[in-house]
Motif scaffolding. Structure first.
Motif, PDB file in Angstrom:
ATOM      1  N   LYS A  26      -2.873  58.915  43.171  1.00 33.79           N
ATOM      2  CA  LYS A  26      -3.196  57.529  42.794  1.00 33.79           C
ATOM      3  C   LYS A  26      -3.481  56.631  44.004  1.00 33.79           C
ATOM      4  O   LYS A  26      -3.511  55.407  43.861  1.00 33.79           O
ATOM      5  CB  LYS A  26      -2.040  56.938  41.968  1.00 33.79           C
ATOM      6  CG  LYS A  26      -1.867  57.652  40.629  1.00 33.79           C
ATOM      7  CD  LYS A  26      -0.878  56.911  39.740  1.00 33.79           C
ATOM      8  CE  LYS A  26      -0.867  57.551  38.355  1.00 33.79           C
ATOM      9  NZ  LYS A  26       0.461  57.828  37.882  1.00 33.79           N
ATOM     10  N   ASP A  27      -3.668  57.212  45.176  1.00 35.06           N
ATOM     11  CA  ASP A  27      -3.893  56.406  46.392  1.00 35.06           C
ATOM     12  C   ASP A  27      -4.984  55.343  46.207  1.00 35.06           C
ATOM     13  O   ASP A  27      -4.824  54.196  46.611  1.00 35.06           O
ATOM     14  CB  ASP A  27      -4.282  57.315  47.568  1.00 35.06           C
ATOM     15  CG  ASP A  27      -3.051  57.849  48.295  1.00 35.06           C
ATOM     16  OD1 ASP A  27      -1.917  57.577  47.826  1.00 35.06           O
ATOM     17  OD2 ASP A  27      -3.217  58.541  49.315  1.00 35.06           O
ATOM     18  N   PHE A  28      -6.087  55.760  45.626  1.00 39.92           N
ATOM     19  CA  PHE A  28      -7.216  54.851  45.438  1.00 39.92           C
ATOM     20  C   PHE A  28      -6.796  53.639  44.588  1.00 39.92           C
ATOM     21  O   PHE A  28      -7.082  52.491  44.917  1.00 39.92           O
ATOM     22  CB  PHE A  28      -8.364  55.624  44.777  1.00 39.92           C
ATOM     23  CG  PHE A  28      -9.605  54.820  44.592  1.00 39.92           C
ATOM     24  CD1 PHE A  28     -10.411  54.472  45.684  1.00 39.92           C
ATOM     25  CD2 PHE A  28      -9.990  54.390  43.323  1.00 39.92           C
ATOM     26  CE1 PHE A  28     -11.558  53.717  45.517  1.00 39.92           C
ATOM     27  CE2 PHE A  28     -11.135  53.629  43.143  1.00 39.92           C
ATOM     28  CZ  PHE A  28     -11.918  53.291  44.234  1.00 39.92           C
ATOM     29  N   GLN A  29      -6.064  53.924  43.492  1.00 38.04           N
ATOM     30  CA  GLN A  29      -5.617  52.845  42.603  1.00 38.04           C
ATOM     31  C   GLN A  29      -4.589  51.947  43.305  1.00 38.04           C
ATOM     32  O   GLN A  29      -4.595  50.737  43.138  1.00 38.04           O
ATOM     33  CB  GLN A  29      -4.984  53.420  41.330  1.00 38.04           C
ATOM     34  CG  GLN A  29      -5.980  54.011  40.351  1.00 38.04           C
ATOM     35  CD  GLN A  29      -6.197  55.495  40.567  1.00 38.04           C
ATOM     36  OE1 GLN A  29      -6.152  55.982  41.694  1.00 38.04           O
ATOM     37  NE2 GLN A  29      -6.454  56.215  39.483  1.00 38.04           N
ATOM     38  N   TYR A  30      -3.688  52.569  44.106  1.00 38.80           N
ATOM     39  CA  TYR A  30      -2.687  51.773  44.831  1.00 38.80           C
ATOM     40  C   TYR A  30      -3.382  50.774  45.765  1.00 38.80           C
ATOM     41  O   TYR A  30      -3.047  49.593  45.804  1.00 38.80           O
ATOM     42  CB  TYR A  30      -1.765  52.667  45.668  1.00 38.80           C
ATOM     43  CG  TYR A  30      -0.856  53.601  44.882  1.00 38.80           C
ATOM     44  CD1 TYR A  30      -0.278  53.219  43.681  1.00 38.80           C
ATOM     45  CD2 TYR A  30      -0.555  54.879  45.389  1.00 38.80           C
ATOM     46  CE1 TYR A  30       0.553  54.087  42.980  1.00 38.80           C
ATOM     47  CE2 TYR A  30       0.282  55.748  44.698  1.00 38.80           C
ATOM     48  CZ  TYR A  30       0.833  55.347  43.494  1.00 38.80           C
ATOM     49  OH  TYR A  30       1.666  56.207  42.810  1.00 38.80           O
ATOM     50  N   ILE A  31      -4.339  51.271  46.503  1.00 37.08           N
ATOM     51  CA  ILE A  31      -4.997  50.407  47.490  1.00 37.08           C
ATOM     52  C   ILE A  31      -5.802  49.308  46.789  1.00 37.08           C
ATOM     53  O   ILE A  31      -5.744  48.136  47.168  1.00 37.08           O
ATOM     54  CB  ILE A  31      -5.853  51.235  48.470  1.00 37.08           C
ATOM     55  CG1 ILE A  31      -4.903  52.033  49.379  1.00 37.08           C
ATOM     56  CG2 ILE A  31      -6.779  50.358  49.296  1.00 37.08           C
ATOM     57  CD1 ILE A  31      -5.542  53.070  50.256  1.00 37.08           C
ATOM     58  N   ASN A  32      -6.506  49.655  45.724  1.00 35.21           N
ATOM     59  CA  ASN A  32      -7.244  48.629  44.965  1.00 35.21           C
ATOM     60  C   ASN A  32      -6.302  47.581  44.396  1.00 35.21           C
ATOM     61  O   ASN A  32      -6.589  46.389  44.418  1.00 35.21           O
ATOM     62  CB  ASN A  32      -8.013  49.275  43.806  1.00 35.21           C
ATOM     63  CG  ASN A  32      -9.334  49.821  44.278  1.00 35.21           C
ATOM     64  OD1 ASN A  32      -9.773  49.552  45.398  1.00 35.21           O
ATOM     65  ND2 ASN A  32      -9.959  50.606  43.431  1.00 35.21           N
TER      66      ASN A  32
END
Ligand SMILES: [Zn+2]
Length: 260
Positions: A26-32
């Motif tokens: 979920k890295d992408f979602q965390y950063i967004n």
């Protein structure tokens, strides 16, 4: 600017990933999420994304894998099967029951113990809504629909106070509305007693004041959820909503540990 922030957040996230509920996929979602909510700590960002809050309510809905588990999480992202009816529903003692309302065995026992304890201290508790089937919840949700209202407008208002079918905690047979469906219940002697003591009997206040962005529901001082003594105490002491508590402490536990 956004690119610089992304690099900064990505570095910060590599430290936050030590949190046990961090999910690398979920890295992408965390950063967004962090880009849109820069005041949130990383612990909050990871918690909120794991709940699903980076998506609108009632989108990216998952089927609940463990409907019968005492710790089951039912919310706007987690749906019970339409056919699910717990097999151990029992009628609550009529002294504490507004009609022939049902709870699951353990929740029924704990509810009666709580009611008796309250009674000894001069407070009267009474269940006014408990188990609701999928079909009945559907009726409850659409009960105020009129031909003049569009579905979108109706859902927007109704979603704050009523669950769509399959998304109601009442379908678990572990939730009970007590005495009064008014916010003023919090200021009654019974409302105050429950807020303070329910956890001692295995119940938590499921939709606390000010937590609507997380729970998806307006404050409900009358709605209590059975979790068992240990879990209710832990949730109560954490000062987290059950949605947050679940993703932080239960969702990554091996299913054998959380199944009852
Ligand atoms: Zn309720």
């Amino acid at each position: 600017m956004e690119e610089i922030l992304r690099i900064k957040y990505s570095a910060e996230l590599s430290e936050a990933c030590l949190l046990p509920f961090y999910d690398k996929s979920k890295d992408f979602q965390y950063i967004n999420f962090k880009l849109n909510n820069c005041n949130c700590s990383w612990e909050e960002v990871i918690t909120f994304v794991n709940i699903g809050l980076h998506n609108e309510f009632y989108t990216n809905v998952q089927s609940v894998p463990n409907p019968f588990c005492m710790c089951v999480l039912v919310n706007k992202y987690n749906q019970l099967p339409s056919t699910y009816i717990p097999g151990d529903l029992e009628v609550i003692d009529h002294r504490f029951n507004s009609s022939n309302l049902l709870l699951r065995h353990v929740a029924r026992e704990a509810f009666e113990v709580m009611c008796r304890a309250a009674e000894e201290q001069g407070y009267h508790l009474e269940a006014i809504s408990t188990f609701r089937s999928y079909t009945y919840q559907n009726e409850v949700y659409y009960r105020k629909m009129t031909p003049e209202i569009s579905l979108d407008v109706y859902q927007k208002e109704r979603d704050r106070v009523s669950a769509r079918a399959g998304h109601s905690e009442h379908q678990t047979g572990l939730a009970v509305d007590i005495n009064d469906l008014e916010k003023t219940f919090e200021d009654t002697p019974e409302g105050r007693w429950l807020a303070k003591n329910a956890y001692r009997y295995g119940y938590i206040l499921r939709y606390p004041k000010g937590e609507e962005p997380i729970t998806g529901y307006d404050y409900e001082p009358w709605h209590f959820r059975y979790l068992g003594l240990e879990m209710a105490e832990a949730v109560s002491q954490s000062n987290l909503t059950y949605d947050e508590f679940y993703v932080r402490y239960l969702s990554y536990t091996k299913p054998t540990l959380i199944n009852n």
